[in-house]
Design a protein around this motif. Sequence first.
Motif, PDB file in Angstrom:
ATOM      1  N   VAL B 213       0.826  -1.207   0.000  1.00 61.30           N
ATOM      2  CA  VAL B 213       0.000   0.000   0.000  1.00 61.30           C
ATOM      3  C   VAL B 213       0.865   1.263   0.000  1.00 61.30           C
ATOM      4  O   VAL B 213       0.604   2.219  -0.738  1.00 61.30           O
ATOM      5  N   GLY B 214       1.940   1.237   0.810  1.00 59.12           N
ATOM      6  CA  GLY B 214       2.830   2.393   0.876  1.00 59.12           C
ATOM      7  C   GLY B 214       3.428   2.707  -0.487  1.00 59.12           C
ATOM      8  O   GLY B 214       3.500   3.867  -0.908  1.00 59.12           O
ATOM      9  N   GLU B 215       3.844   1.653  -1.192  1.00 61.37           N
ATOM     10  CA  GLU B 215       4.427   1.825  -2.515  1.00 61.37           C
ATOM     11  C   GLU B 215       3.400   2.442  -3.463  1.00 61.37           C
ATOM     12  O   GLU B 215       3.699   3.371  -4.224  1.00 61.37           O
ATOM     13  N   ALA B 216       2.161   1.948  -3.382  1.00 64.10           N
ATOM     14  CA  ALA B 216       1.108   2.449  -4.265  1.00 64.10           C
ATOM     15  C   ALA B 216       0.846   3.931  -4.002  1.00 64.10           C
ATOM     16  O   ALA B 216       0.756   4.728  -4.928  1.00 64.10           O
ATOM     17  N   VAL B 217       0.770   4.298  -2.727  1.00 66.52           N
ATOM     18  CA  VAL B 217       0.484   5.700  -2.399  1.00 66.52           C
ATOM     19  C   VAL B 217       1.653   6.594  -2.821  1.00 66.52           C
ATOM     20  O   VAL B 217       1.468   7.721  -3.272  1.00 66.52           O
ATOM     21  N   ALA B 220       1.492   6.339  -7.179  1.00 66.89           N
ATOM     22  CA  ALA B 220       0.353   6.362  -8.100  1.00 66.89           C
ATOM     23  C   ALA B 220      -0.314   7.712  -8.259  1.00 66.89           C
ATOM     24  O   ALA B 220      -0.390   8.517  -7.323  1.00 66.89           O
ATOM     25  N   ASP B 221      -0.819   7.963  -9.475  1.00 66.83           N
ATOM     26  CA  ASP B 221      -1.826   8.985  -9.681  1.00 66.83           C
ATOM     27  C   ASP B 221      -3.180   8.413  -9.293  1.00 66.83           C
ATOM     28  O   ASP B 221      -4.067   9.116  -8.832  1.00 66.83           O
ATOM     29  N   ARG B 222      -3.289   7.112  -9.541  1.00 58.91           N
ATOM     30  CA  ARG B 222      -4.552   6.428  -9.343  1.00 58.91           C
ATOM     31  C   ARG B 222      -4.269   5.019  -8.857  1.00 58.91           C
ATOM     32  O   ARG B 222      -3.354   4.383  -9.355  1.00 58.91           O
ATOM     33  N   ILE B 223      -5.014   4.580  -7.885  1.00 59.12           N
ATOM     34  CA  ILE B 223      -4.870   3.195  -7.427  1.00 59.12           C
ATOM     35  C   ILE B 223      -6.132   2.436  -7.817  1.00 59.12           C
ATOM     36  O   ILE B 223      -7.241   2.874  -7.510  1.00 59.12           O
ATOM     37  N   ILE B 262     -10.043   2.435   3.298  1.00 58.65           N
ATOM     38  CA  ILE B 262     -10.876   1.966   2.176  1.00 58.65           C
ATOM     39  C   ILE B 262     -10.695   0.465   1.986  1.00 58.65           C
ATOM     40  O   ILE B 262     -11.661  -0.281   1.805  1.00 58.65           O
ATOM     41  N   ILE B 263      -9.446   0.038   2.067  1.00 61.26           N
ATOM     42  CA  ILE B 263      -9.164  -1.390   1.896  1.00 61.26           C
ATOM     43  C   ILE B 263      -9.855  -2.202   2.977  1.00 61.26           C
ATOM     44  O   ILE B 263     -10.488  -3.222   2.707  1.00 61.26           O
TER      45      ILE B 263
END
Lengths: 277, 266
Positions: B213-217, B220-223, B262-263
Amino acid sequence: MTETASPKRLNRGRRSQAGWLNRLLPWAIPGAFILIWFVISETEMVPHYLLPHPKDILATAATYIFGKAGNGAYAGRFLEDLMASSFRVMLGFSLAVVVGIPLGVLSGRLALVSRMLNTTINALRAVPGISWLPLAMVWFGIGLKTTVFLVALAAFFPIFLNAEAGARQVSPILLQAGAMMGVRRLRGTFAILLPAAMPSIITGLRLGMGISWAYLVLGELTGVPNGLGAVIMDARMLGRIDIIVVGIILIALIGRFCDLGLNQLLRLSFKSARRLQ
Amino acid sequence: MKPPLHIATPWPRSPEAPAVLSIERLSKRFETNGAGSVSVLRDISFTARRGEMICILGRSGCGKSTLLNILAGFIAPSSGTVRLNGQPVSRPGPDRCVVFQDDALFPWLTVRENIAFGLKKRPMDRARKKSEVERFLSLVGLTDFGDYFPHEISGGMKQRVSIARVLILQPEVLLMDEPFAALDAQTREEMQNLLLTLWEKFKHTILFVTHDVGEAVLMADRILLFEKDPGGIREDIKIDLPRPREKDERRFFACYRKTMSIINRL
């Protein structure tokens, strides 16, 4: 396109030249063997008509290899025998390579081909090579064709099986990586599949080369006029045990030399053979 | 699908950027031995705009790698279409390059030769190819390692080579399948920064699969949040944090917490 690497770095994969011990080690066993043989002969623990003295063997070998033709039973025949035998081995081995590698690679990659071939090949593989000899003699007569047939048949199996295993074990990711970089199937076979399968293919070729010499002698025992196997058989009938021993030693040396030569040739020809060993 | 959730404020990438990759009602079922079939992906639709960094986030087994394999053209979908600039795609090609998680370099080629591999059949003169290879070697920081073989370099360096060998082909879309998952934490952070720098420079459209999750945040512009049984997009989360992002900032942490909530709500 970029063979610009410094020679120092490209040589790094090689065995380090760790001095005299490494150079001497391969000769330790043959050396010890000869020493024991010498002692046995000197002390006559075994009679000379069963095992000739090393110095007699040396003399016989010298006559056989360097003697002038006509100056004795086997004098100066070596070159002719070597040529005849090498020709038969090369012919049979090449046939096995030409059929074995493409068929093996196809069988390793295509389930259909592998299903079609596997039962037949594994059944034929179970038949000892020597059982083909009588049939080959009936079919091809005595001489070149029978020998080449036996050599090709025997060398085919290790070459085919190793090429098959090598091709099967190539990681699909490597082929996918090639595909996404725009490599189509045919080029992928030569640029990715074969290099990746190279270590296995080389193993198969070396095993095939070794077995080629074994079956060469078998083929030549049947009464061809020349060749190393023929010499050995001929000497047995004449009771010349020294010639038999010389023949055995020469075949061992030639076999080793062929193995080294094959390895060297592959390394010269293929980047992957140089780098993946 | 629900409309995208918004976290924080304006979106850095222009929402008017043209769509590069459109995925329409994509499904994938795998036949199992005699026992019917398993639905891995069901009815997936989304659009990636030019220059967008999209992270596909989900636990293992949710079909995110299958999706990437379909987009790459390695496997065919059971139904639905993938379009690149409006054209349907069906087989692999250098316009959609993949960075694999596992080591997918050619072990018999040096780092330099691996990077040059895809250029081989391109209509480009030798000198130009050579200078391109050197340029990309230096872009990933491997100038001094061009003559090494893959087995002689570290995992992080291998992934640098994997990135360089596809960037040199100037792909339209970069597909990355958990490319840093096997690396240690420090190296991973280095690689994330390297990828962001390269992305700023080349403005590729990137689809980045991850379970972190940390990597995604961070990236990302969008997950796109994936869930399993069957795999599909549950949420489309816009991350509007300004770049460069720092992991120890309050804003980053707030965003991370919101994404986590959200997850957990699913």
